[in-house]
Every structure is written in structure tokens, then in C-alpha cells.
Design a protein around this motif. Sequence first.
Motif: not given
Length: 230
Positions: A189-191, A1-6, A223-225, A130-131
Motif C-alpha cells: 500500500c501507498l499512504h 501496472m494497475p493501481i487501486a485508488r481508495h 499493483p499497488v493500493e 508493506a506500507i
Amino acid sequence: MPIARHDFPTKEALADALAGHVADALTARLSRSDRAALAVSGGRTPTRFFEALSQKPVEWSRVDVTLVDERWVGEDSDRSNAALVRQHLLQGPAAAAHFVPLHIDVPTPEDGMAQVTARIAALAQPFAVAILGMGDDGHTASFFPGGDRLAQALDPASGQLLETMRAPAAGEPRITLTLPVLLAADTLCLHIEGAGKQRVLEAALVSGPAEAMPIRAVLTRRPVEIFWCP
């Protein structure tokens, strides 16, 4: 799955950016619904994020805040995620939000399951946001490797909103939202912070059993940010 990295240079920059992202997602849900529900994680990492989010211009009186998971301890314990949320998030403008804790004053999470499930079922579903956090062992929520109810918590067809969990690394008994509930959130999101968590994430992104690193059950299904800083 695509993930978006910040990726951010400091914890403060990450906290403010994640808070803005969550505030925007809550506002988007409130533009089309009467209420919005937010599930946050506890532990040490989210304190700055909570404080930044508490000041964002959201219609907090229309927001329900709960936890992704909770240790089965009272709010007088320094292990209570609910106490952390009250101290750092439900302040300033965000004090107007409605808080739905996952712990009640009964001996075990099994004893409280029906009542807490009813509380969560009454919230606007799916969650607006959800974080998640992540442990050094690759757990997220209370999905611990070796957890006694891990298979049930990860079951995409379980139909359960919540599960109890006991695991060697968990300390106290726990209660947690299930994987299907988290995957259904509008924004997920994953923090994570620090080089150690970066290495854990890299390992989790390599194909392998979700039971060994339960964060994989999230990363491989939608997908997860990801918000990270050193």
C-alpha cells in the motif's frame, strides 16, 4: 501496472480504512502461517493510522513489526521512526507484537548492516504487508533521487534485503529495505495525504526514469493500493 485508488474525505476515515485493510491482510496470512511480518513507514503521515491499527483485533503476539526504512539515529531522537512506532503503534492490543528495529547502536548503517540483515532474514518472508509513504521529491522508503546506493537498492536482482543510503535530501544516513523485498509483499500500500502529494503521484504516474522519482520503481512493477485523503 494497475493501481487501486481508495480516496477518503478525512484523515481519520483514511486511517481507519487502512488499518482495517492491514488487519485483514495480517489475519489472512496468520490463517495459513505461524507468523506474519508487517513493514511500516515513518514520518509525520502515519500517526493516526498507527493508532487505529493498534486497536484492531489481530493476533498481535504472532506478528513481527519492522520499518520500511530508518534514519541512523537512536530512539532518543525525535527523528527516530522506531520511537514513532513504539509511541503510536505498539500500544493497546498491538503491544503484544514483536518489534524489530532497523537501527542498532553502532556508528554507521554500514557497521550495522550484517546484524540488521540477520534480524530481517529471520522474519517470515515475504512480508504480509508493506506500507509505503512518498516524499515531495518522489522518494519512497529511503530511495532518494541522487542517493549513493539508489541503483543497488532498486536492482531487482541484487539479492540484498537491505541497503544503506546517503542523499542530499535524506538528512542522516539511512538504512532501507530493498525494492525486491517490498515488491514481494502480499499486500503493498501507498499512504499519502494532501493535494501536494496527489500532484506528486500524478507526475510519478507519467512515464519517466525511476532515478528521478523512485516511487516509479514501485508503481511500474506491481499493483499497488493507494490510500489518499485531502
